[in-house]
Design an enzyme around this catalytic site. Structure first.
Site, PDB file in Angstrom:
ATOM      1  N   GLY A 212       0.812  -1.208   0.000  1.00  0.00           N
ATOM      2  CA  GLY A 212       0.000   0.000   0.000  1.00  0.00           C
ATOM      3  C   GLY A 212       0.839   1.248   0.000  1.00  0.00           C
ATOM      4  O   GLY A 212       1.942   1.289  -0.556  1.00  0.00           O
ATOM      5  N   VAL A 216       0.958   4.608   5.405  1.00  0.00           N
ATOM      6  CA  VAL A 216       0.502   3.472   6.205  1.00  0.00           C
ATOM      7  C   VAL A 216       1.649   2.494   6.431  1.00  0.00           C
ATOM      8  O   VAL A 216       1.746   1.859   7.490  1.00  0.00           O
ATOM      9  CB  VAL A 216      -0.686   2.762   5.520  1.00  0.00           C
ATOM     10  CG1 VAL A 216      -1.118   1.528   6.316  1.00  0.00           C
ATOM     11  CG2 VAL A 216      -1.856   3.724   5.369  1.00  0.00           C
ATOM     12  N   GLY A 217       2.552   2.394   5.455  1.00  0.00           N
ATOM     13  CA  GLY A 217       3.719   1.534   5.616  1.00  0.00           C
ATOM     14  C   GLY A 217       4.533   1.897   6.845  1.00  0.00           C
ATOM     15  O   GLY A 217       5.054   1.020   7.547  1.00  0.00           O
ATOM     16  N   GLU A 234       5.633  -3.438   0.503  1.00  0.00           N
ATOM     17  CA  GLU A 234       5.536  -3.252  -0.940  1.00  0.00           C
ATOM     18  C   GLU A 234       4.784  -1.947  -1.166  1.00  0.00           C
ATOM     19  O   GLU A 234       3.568  -1.896  -1.030  1.00  0.00           O
ATOM     20  CB  GLU A 234       4.811  -4.439  -1.587  1.00  0.00           C
ATOM     21  CG  GLU A 234       5.530  -5.767  -1.414  1.00  0.00           C
ATOM     22  CD  GLU A 234       6.888  -5.802  -2.091  1.00  0.00           C
ATOM     23  OE1 GLU A 234       7.138  -4.969  -3.005  1.00  0.00           O
ATOM     24  OE2 GLU A 234       7.712  -6.639  -1.716  1.00  0.00           O
ATOM     25  N   CYS A 269       0.864  -0.051  -8.898  1.00  0.00           N
ATOM     26  CA  CYS A 269       2.044   0.514  -8.241  1.00  0.00           C
ATOM     27  C   CYS A 269       3.251   0.609  -9.170  1.00  0.00           C
ATOM     28  O   CYS A 269       4.162   1.403  -8.923  1.00  0.00           O
ATOM     29  CB  CYS A 269       2.404  -0.292  -6.997  1.00  0.00           C
ATOM     30  SG  CYS A 269       2.687  -2.049  -7.321  1.00  0.00           S
TER      31      CYS A 269
END
Length: 539
Positions: A212, A216-217, A234, A269
């Site tokens: 994502g 948030v990572g 990722e 992505c």
């Protein structure tokens, strides 16, 4: 709805995803931890049985899964098939065919390198980490959660899946598939939004896997750091396509760039985020880009059954804001206009974009393609390197030029004369670098990600003799113990070719079994002079 799709159950368009109760999340994780501790996943045959069960369920649920993807993202049957379903099915097949070989311990001939390990047995075992959590993404909501799950199970872990609530139909389809096909002692699904995910991340996992956004990572990374657990992120970034003056054919170049930009309505992505075009070929390439769009979707992509939709209104408005603020020039591509009520955003090409433009601030994640022009290859490379490392980099040029670009830049992956198709190569690793991600997966690399590579050594107690064995410990002082230094050096860390300075010394390393031969004098001295530190008792 398109004729190739049918409702999964009842009124699918009005689905309300049932979130997991907060109080049940801890129990879910505890149950999987108890299962792992009891040895449920120890048997490789059982892991294979679970993958076969998943494959059977996958095939039975094929149409339901494709329907769910259509409802969440307007993905056509064909795109859902090759971009998501087929990838998952192929991954299961890879593991069923190769798992025995991939989990097999690796061995090194230690004594050939370091004589001290003569008669020792050494191997590196791939052992499961424990209980892992996989947090999926909404843009490829089936593929991006199931591919890592397959490798995690094959490695022997128990798994918690957290599908994205932004793709609720697919989230429900994933839960239906897993619940119906697989053992609840192996894998379970937690559904929910921010509140449920926050509660889930409070739990201790042995590895965290997230796909994502970078924001948030960072939250997931902090949760992993709290427990000193491993993590795979990722993420993404602005993946460029460089089109140099010496590109051999502009027609396939245009098609491949626009394919990656518009597949899933640009919500990929590794989609081409922007193009860097050499000035000498720009006027030739731009019309071909427009032609590629109309060739795939017609002049009205909104009416095309193959063109996707933006995931929600928030992301649709984000794209509109970025486009409204650009100082570039929009090129006429289609007859359609953006439609928020349908979450439709038409293919958009913007020329004359500068590095500081609104379209160059963040990853676009939509069907907008900015065009930047350059005059020298150094200029293009400098622009790429001035930004965070992207998840992917594409270059269309002759081999020497392409190699110059690849060798002087950094990215998660690099592809020459194509875009995004490298994702289908599931025998190779996929992952980012720096802000575009941490770690790698797909194929055997997923198994490595979810395994602890444990070194196990077995040595006999009777060899070497107690006297020779004493070289490792005191006493070291005194002339009577000087032999220990010489012998330990020869046995444990013998001087390799590159560590030797004299010609004669280097020539010695060309003699077969030279490492063993140089220890013989030291062994003889040890037998004569050494005394065991601990003597055997006769009683």
């Amino acid at each position: 709805m398109d004729k190739e799709h049918s409702l999964i159950s009842g009124q699918l368009d009005k689905i309300e995803l049932q979130y997991t109760p907060i109080e049940a999340i801890s129990d879910t994780v505890s149950a999987l931890r108890d299962s792992f501790s009891s040895g449920t996943m120890r048997d490789i045959g059982f892991r294979k049985q679970q993958l076969r069960a998943l494959l059977k369920g996958l095939r039975e649920d094929k149409k339901n899964l494709l329907d769910a993807l259509y409802h969440d993202l307007h993905k056509s049957h064909t795109e859902g098939l090759y971009a998501e379903y087929d990838a998952v099915e192929y991954e299961i097949g890879q593991y069923l065919d190769n798992m025995n070989k991939w989990v097999k311990p690796s061995r090194n001939a230690l004594a050939m390198e370091q004589p001290a390990f003569l008669l020792s047995k050494s191997e590196v075992r791939k052992e499961p980490l424990g209980v892992v959590v996989i947090l999926g993404a909404w843009n490829y909501p089936f593929r991006l959660i199931m591919l890592p799950a397959i490798g995690a199970i094959a490695a022997g872990n128990t798994v918690v899946l957290k599908p994205s609530e932004l793709a609720p139909h697919t989230a429900q389809a994933v839960q239906n598939l897993v619940t119906r096909s697989m053992d609840s002692n192996v894998i379970r699904v937690v559904q929910g939004g921010v509140k449920e995910t926050t509660e889930l991340l409070k739990e201790k996992f042995d590895h965290y896997f997230y796909t994502g956004s970078g924001s948030v990572g960072k939250i997931v990374a902090r949760a992993a750091a709290e427990h000193l657990s491993g993590i795979t992120l990722e993420l993404g970034g602005k993946s460029p396509a460089i089109v140099h003056a010496d590109v051999s054919d502009l027609a396939p170049t245009a098609f491949r760039i626009m394919w990656s930009k518009l597949a899933n309505s640009g919500q990929t992505c590794v989609a081409t985020d922007y193009i860097l075009i050499h000035r000498s070929v720009k006027d030739k390439l731009v019309p071909l880009l427009v032609e590629a769009v109309t060739g795939m979707y017609g002049k009205s992509p909104k009416e095309s059954p193959d063109y996707g939709r933006i995931i929600n209104a928030r992301h649709w408005n984000r794209l509109m804001d970025a486009l409204s603020a650009t100082e570039g020039t929009q090129i006429a591509v289609t007859d359609d206009l953006p439609d928020e009520s349908d979450l439709y955003f038409p293919p958009t090409i913007v020329d004359g974009v500068r590095p500081g433009d609104s379209l160059m601030k963040d990853e676009l994640f939509g069907p907008i393609l900015p065009i930047l022009t350059y005059d020298t290859l150094d200029e293009a490379i400098s622009l790429v390197n001035s930004r965070d490392q992207p998840l992917a980099l594409y270059v269309f040029a002759k081999n020497d030029t392409a190699e110059a670009v690849v060798s002087r830049t950094r990215s998660g992956s690099a592809t020459v004369n194509d875009t995004m198709f490298n994702l289908a190569s599931q025998t190779n690793p996929f992952g980012g670098v720096g802000p575009s991600g941490v770690g790698r997966y797909t194929g055997r690399y997923t198994l490595d990600t979810f395994s602890h590579h444990r070194h196990v050594m077995k040595r006999p107690l009777w060899f070497p003799s107690p006297g020779v064995d004493s070289i490792r410990g005191p006493p070291f002082t005194g002339s009577e113990n000087s032999w220990k230094t010489d012998l330990s050096h020869q046995m444990v860390y013998p001087s390799l070719w590159s560590l030797r300075e004299s010609v004669l010394g280097k020539l010695v390393t060309l003699i077969p079994f030279w490492r063993m031969l140089v220890t013989i004098p030291g062994f003889l001295v040890a037998i004569i002079k050494s005394k065991p530190v601990v003597r055997r008792r006769k009683d």
